[in-house]
Design a protein around this motif. Structure first.
Motif, PDB file in Angstrom:
ATOM      1  N   ALA A 186      -7.134   0.735  -7.770  1.00  0.00           N
ATOM      2  CA  ALA A 186      -5.812   1.326  -8.015  1.00  0.00           C
ATOM      3  C   ALA A 186      -4.937   1.240  -6.778  1.00  0.00           C
ATOM      4  O   ALA A 186      -3.740   0.940  -6.864  1.00  0.00           O
ATOM      5  CB  ALA A 186      -5.972   2.779  -8.456  1.00  0.00           C
ATOM      6  N   ALA A 187      -5.529   1.493  -5.604  1.00  0.00           N
ATOM      7  CA  ALA A 187      -4.769   1.412  -4.356  1.00  0.00           C
ATOM      8  C   ALA A 187      -4.320  -0.025  -4.084  1.00  0.00           C
ATOM      9  O   ALA A 187      -3.220  -0.263  -3.575  1.00  0.00           O
ATOM     10  CB  ALA A 187      -5.612   1.934  -3.197  1.00  0.00           C
ATOM     11  N   HIS A 188      -5.172  -0.994  -4.436  1.00  0.00           N
ATOM     12  CA  HIS A 188      -4.837  -2.408  -4.219  1.00  0.00           C
ATOM     13  C   HIS A 188      -3.725  -2.867  -5.152  1.00  0.00           C
ATOM     14  O   HIS A 188      -2.771  -3.524  -4.716  1.00  0.00           O
ATOM     15  CB  HIS A 188      -6.073  -3.278  -4.418  1.00  0.00           C
ATOM     16  CG  HIS A 188      -5.773  -4.745  -4.431  1.00  0.00           C
ATOM     17  ND1 HIS A 188      -5.509  -5.465  -3.281  1.00  0.00           N
ATOM     18  CD2 HIS A 188      -5.660  -5.625  -5.479  1.00  0.00           C
ATOM     19  CE1 HIS A 188      -5.261  -6.724  -3.603  1.00  0.00           C
ATOM     20  NE2 HIS A 188      -5.348  -6.847  -4.918  1.00  0.00           N
ATOM     21  N   THR A 189      -3.838  -2.549  -6.432  1.00  0.00           N
ATOM     22  CA  THR A 189      -2.862  -3.039  -7.420  1.00  0.00           C
ATOM     23  C   THR A 189      -1.570  -2.232  -7.412  1.00  0.00           C
ATOM     24  O   THR A 189      -0.524  -2.727  -7.807  1.00  0.00           O
ATOM     25  CB  THR A 189      -3.456  -2.989  -8.838  1.00  0.00           C
ATOM     26  OG1 THR A 189      -3.761  -1.628  -9.184  1.00  0.00           O
ATOM     27  CG2 THR A 189      -4.712  -3.851  -8.936  1.00  0.00           C
ATOM     28  N   LYS A 190      -1.682  -0.955  -7.016  1.00  0.00           N
ATOM     29  CA  LYS A 190      -0.535  -0.035  -7.038  1.00  0.00           C
ATOM     30  C   LYS A 190       0.040   0.120  -8.447  1.00  0.00           C
ATOM     31  O   LYS A 190       1.241   0.379  -8.618  1.00  0.00           O
ATOM     32  CB  LYS A 190       0.560  -0.507  -6.061  1.00  0.00           C
ATOM     33  CG  LYS A 190       0.125  -0.490  -4.598  1.00  0.00           C
ATOM     34  CD  LYS A 190       1.243  -0.941  -3.679  1.00  0.00           C
ATOM     35  CE  LYS A 190       0.887  -0.726  -2.222  1.00  0.00           C
ATOM     36  NZ  LYS A 190      -0.352  -1.420  -1.799  1.00  0.00           N
ATOM     37  N   LEU A 191      -0.824  -0.034  -9.438  1.00  0.00           N
ATOM     38  CA  LEU A 191      -0.383   0.091 -10.830  1.00  0.00           C
ATOM     39  C   LEU A 191      -0.724   1.454 -11.416  1.00  0.00           C
ATOM     40  O   LEU A 191      -0.239   1.801 -12.500  1.00  0.00           O
ATOM     41  CB  LEU A 191      -1.027  -1.014 -11.680  1.00  0.00           C
ATOM     42  CG  LEU A 191      -0.599  -2.443 -11.341  1.00  0.00           C
ATOM     43  CD1 LEU A 191      -1.391  -3.444 -12.166  1.00  0.00           C
ATOM     44  CD2 LEU A 191       0.903  -2.612 -11.603  1.00  0.00           C
ATOM     45  N   MET A 192      -1.572   2.223 -10.710  1.00  0.00           N
ATOM     46  CA  MET A 192      -1.949   3.560 -11.170  1.00  0.00           C
ATOM     47  C   MET A 192      -2.160   4.456  -9.961  1.00  0.00           C
ATOM     48  O   MET A 192      -2.547   3.978  -8.895  1.00  0.00           O
ATOM     49  CB  MET A 192      -3.245   3.509 -11.996  1.00  0.00           C
ATOM     50  CG  MET A 192      -3.129   2.802 -13.319  1.00  0.00           C
ATOM     51  SD  MET A 192      -4.633   3.010 -14.296  1.00  0.00           S
ATOM     52  CE  MET A 192      -4.590   4.779 -14.580  1.00  0.00           C
ATOM     53  N   PRO A 193      -1.937   5.767 -10.105  1.00  0.00           N
ATOM     54  CA  PRO A 193      -2.194   6.685  -8.993  1.00  0.00           C
ATOM     55  C   PRO A 193      -3.677   6.691  -8.639  1.00  0.00           C
ATOM     56  O   PRO A 193      -4.538   6.724  -9.529  1.00  0.00           O
ATOM     57  CB  PRO A 193      -1.744   8.049  -9.546  1.00  0.00           C
ATOM     58  CG  PRO A 193      -0.854   7.737 -10.705  1.00  0.00           C
ATOM     59  CD  PRO A 193      -1.364   6.461 -11.281  1.00  0.00           C
ATOM     60  N   THR A 194      -4.002   6.656  -7.358  1.00  0.00           N
ATOM     61  CA  THR A 194      -5.401   6.612  -6.953  1.00  0.00           C
ATOM     62  C   THR A 194      -6.147   7.892  -7.315  1.00  0.00           C
ATOM     63  O   THR A 194      -7.346   7.851  -7.582  1.00  0.00           O
ATOM     64  CB  THR A 194      -5.529   6.363  -5.437  1.00  0.00           C
ATOM     65  OG1 THR A 194      -4.751   7.336  -4.729  1.00  0.00           O
ATOM     66  CG2 THR A 194      -5.023   4.972  -5.083  1.00  0.00           C
ATOM     67  N   ASP A 195      -5.450   9.026  -7.334  1.00  0.00           N
ATOM     68  CA  ASP A 195      -6.134  10.277  -7.679  1.00  0.00           C
ATOM     69  C   ASP A 195      -6.530  10.298  -9.150  1.00  0.00           C
ATOM     70  O   ASP A 195      -7.605  10.769  -9.514  1.00  0.00           O
ATOM     71  CB  ASP A 195      -5.266  11.498  -7.349  1.00  0.00           C
ATOM     72  CG  ASP A 195      -3.921  11.467  -8.041  1.00  0.00           C
ATOM     73  OD1 ASP A 195      -3.223  10.446  -7.936  1.00  0.00           O
ATOM     74  OD2 ASP A 195      -3.555  12.465  -8.698  1.00  0.00           O
ATOM     75  N   LEU A 235      -7.371   6.667   2.689  1.00  0.00           N
ATOM     76  CA  LEU A 235      -6.242   7.588   2.826  1.00  0.00           C
ATOM     77  C   LEU A 235      -5.895   7.925   4.270  1.00  0.00           C
ATOM     78  O   LEU A 235      -4.883   8.578   4.522  1.00  0.00           O
ATOM     79  CB  LEU A 235      -6.548   8.897   2.073  1.00  0.00           C
ATOM     80  CG  LEU A 235      -6.818   8.784   0.580  1.00  0.00           C
ATOM     81  CD1 LEU A 235      -7.271  10.126   0.021  1.00  0.00           C
ATOM     82  CD2 LEU A 235      -5.570   8.316  -0.161  1.00  0.00           C
ATOM     83  N   ARG A 236      -6.712   7.520   5.193  1.00  0.00           N
ATOM     84  CA  ARG A 236      -6.563   7.952   6.584  1.00  0.00           C
ATOM     85  C   ARG A 236      -5.194   7.593   7.165  1.00  0.00           C
ATOM     86  O   ARG A 236      -4.691   6.491   6.986  1.00  0.00           O
ATOM     87  CB  ARG A 236      -7.663   7.329   7.442  1.00  0.00           C
ATOM     88  CG  ARG A 236      -7.635   7.760   8.900  1.00  0.00           C
ATOM     89  CD  ARG A 236      -8.731   7.054   9.686  1.00  0.00           C
ATOM     90  NE  ARG A 236     -10.048   7.426   9.185  1.00  0.00           N
ATOM     91  CZ  ARG A 236     -11.096   6.628   9.216  1.00  0.00           C
ATOM     92  NH1 ARG A 236     -10.965   5.397   9.675  1.00  0.00           N
ATOM     93  NH2 ARG A 236     -12.262   7.035   8.757  1.00  0.00           N
ATOM     94  N   ALA A 237      -4.610   8.566   7.870  1.00  0.00           N
ATOM     95  CA  ALA A 237      -3.357   8.349   8.590  1.00  0.00           C
ATOM     96  C   ALA A 237      -3.667   8.231  10.075  1.00  0.00           C
ATOM     97  O   ALA A 237      -4.832   8.191  10.487  1.00  0.00           O
ATOM     98  CB  ALA A 237      -2.405   9.509   8.320  1.00  0.00           C
ATOM     99  N   ALA A 238      -2.609   8.178  10.892  1.00  0.00           N
ATOM    100  CA  ALA A 238      -2.806   8.005  12.330  1.00  0.00           C
ATOM    101  C   ALA A 238      -3.576   9.168  12.946  1.00  0.00           C
ATOM    102  O   ALA A 238      -4.372   8.990  13.864  1.00  0.00           O
ATOM    103  CB  ALA A 238      -1.454   7.845  13.014  1.00  0.00           C
ATOM    104  N   GLN A 239      -3.332  10.365  12.425  1.00  0.00           N
ATOM    105  CA  GLN A 239      -3.976  11.564  12.970  1.00  0.00           C
ATOM    106  C   GLN A 239      -4.987  12.116  11.983  1.00  0.00           C
ATOM    107  O   GLN A 239      -4.681  12.321  10.810  1.00  0.00           O
ATOM    108  CB  GLN A 239      -2.912  12.624  13.279  1.00  0.00           C
ATOM    109  CG  GLN A 239      -3.480  13.920  13.849  1.00  0.00           C
ATOM    110  CD  GLN A 239      -2.387  14.958  14.064  1.00  0.00           C
ATOM    111  OE1 GLN A 239      -1.227  14.732  13.729  1.00  0.00           O
ATOM    112  NE2 GLN A 239      -2.765  16.105  14.608  1.00  0.00           N
ATOM    113  N   ASP A 240      -6.213  12.357  12.423  1.00  0.00           N
ATOM    114  CA  ASP A 240      -7.236  12.916  11.551  1.00  0.00           C
ATOM    115  C   ASP A 240      -6.860  14.319  11.103  1.00  0.00           C
ATOM    116  O   ASP A 240      -6.270  15.095  11.860  1.00  0.00           O
ATOM    117  CB  ASP A 240      -8.587  12.981  12.275  1.00  0.00           C
ATOM    118  CG  ASP A 240      -9.329  11.653  12.208  1.00  0.00           C
ATOM    119  OD1 ASP A 240      -8.813  10.727  11.562  1.00  0.00           O
ATOM    120  OD2 ASP A 240     -10.408  11.552  12.807  1.00  0.00           O
ATOM    121  N   VAL A 241      -7.221  14.641   9.871  1.00  0.00           N
ATOM    122  CA  VAL A 241      -6.999  15.979   9.330  1.00  0.00           C
ATOM    123  C   VAL A 241      -8.197  16.851   9.681  1.00  0.00           C
ATOM    124  O   VAL A 241      -9.337  16.478   9.428  1.00  0.00           O
ATOM    125  CB  VAL A 241      -6.826  15.922   7.793  1.00  0.00           C
ATOM    126  CG1 VAL A 241      -6.844  17.319   7.197  1.00  0.00           C
ATOM    127  CG2 VAL A 241      -5.531  15.209   7.441  1.00  0.00           C
TER     128      VAL A 241
END
Length: 277
Positions: free
Chosen positions: A133-142, A70-76
């Motif tokens: 799930a993230a790879h297939t994008k067929l279901m929400p990862t959460d 889930l990491r974006a450019a800026q750490d949370v």
């Protein structure tokens, strides 16, 4: 099946039918989080306020947001930013799943050990489900993450029951057989009691049906695949199942070849993702 397995299984089933079996309750923080998420006018600030009362849960949510998946450019660095980035629904499912860890506790050392092992196992499957799930994008990862964490929840009342019986505490093989036989229907009963969605509630009773044919991807099918892939190098149990006879791989547009390069690529992401879960 041995007499004790048959007897104990029948006792538990009868207790469930008569509403005499103590099913676990969803942790209070999880209930509060879900209540807020279900309100149409709920806000990030409201959800953040509830979660912030549990410092350990807050820290783990931030850790998950900063994981490679889930990491974006800026750490949370704080909970408000984490909830804002994830959104209310994702944060809700994540918080509910992580909060359930507190249920995996026992007074008996032997049962406590089994519960810790069970939580680690569900965490591993949850990570695989999220990454797939993230790879297939067929279901929400959460939703995938939560499905992994609840797929063996039915073992909890069995382990609680076993704490009252020395013969079961000392007999790992028999206890394991009882769990294998009953955790599916018990898990679905628990999730229905918690008013989980129909798709999530069906996961415990369906995920071991490897020959199930489905037209559309569902939570149970994803957990079936996650268990198969997580154990693909084993020779027993899930590892002994012929992937060519598992039609759900096609439904999820995934290779039926155990040696496909994709599985090594996803395994690296799973290892990184497990840090959060």
């Amino acid at each position: 099946m041995s007499t004790i397995v048959e007897t104990v299984s029948n006792d538990i089933i009868q207790a469930l039918k008569n509403d005499q079996l103590t099913l676990p309750s969803l942790p209070e923080v999880a209930l509060q989080v879900r209540d807020i998420a279900e309100q149409e006018d709920s806000t990030v600030a409201q959800l953040t306020q509830v979660i912030s009362r549990d410092a350990a849960l807050s820290a783990r949510i931030i850790r998950v947001v900063n994981s490679p998946l889930l990491r974006a450019a800026q750490d949370v660095k704080g909970l408000p930013m984490a909830v804002s980035r994830l959104g209310i629904n994702y944060t809700s499912n994540l918080a509910i799943g992580l909060a359930m860890e507190q249920m995996f506790q026992a007074t008996s050392e032997m049962i406590e050990k089994r519960m810790r092992s069970l939580w680690q196992l569900t965490g591993q499957i949850s990570s695989w489900a999220s990454v797939i799930a993230a790879h297939t994008k067929l279901m929400p990862t959460d939703e995938a993450m939560l499905a992994g964490l609840i797929h063996r929840i039915g073992a909890l009342p069995i382990l609680t029951y076993a704490e009252e019986r020395d013969d079961l505490i000392q007999d790992n093989i028999t206890l394991g057989k009882i769990i294998d036989r009953l955790h599916g229907p018990l898990g679905t009963a628990i999730l229905e009691k918690w008013e989980f969605s129909e798709g999530l509630a069906a996961v415990p009773k369906l995920y071991r049906k490897t020959d199930r044919e489905i037209l559309e991807p569902d939570c149970a099918g994803l957990i079936t695949i996650a268990n198969l892939v997580a154990n693909k190098d084993q020779t027993t149990g899930w590892g002994s199942i012929d992937w060519q006879k598992v039609p759900m791989f096609k439904t999820f547009q995934l290779p039926m070849d155990r040696d496909a390069e994709l599985w090594d690529e996803l395994a690296e992401k799973v290892q990184a993702h497990k840090v959060g879960i």
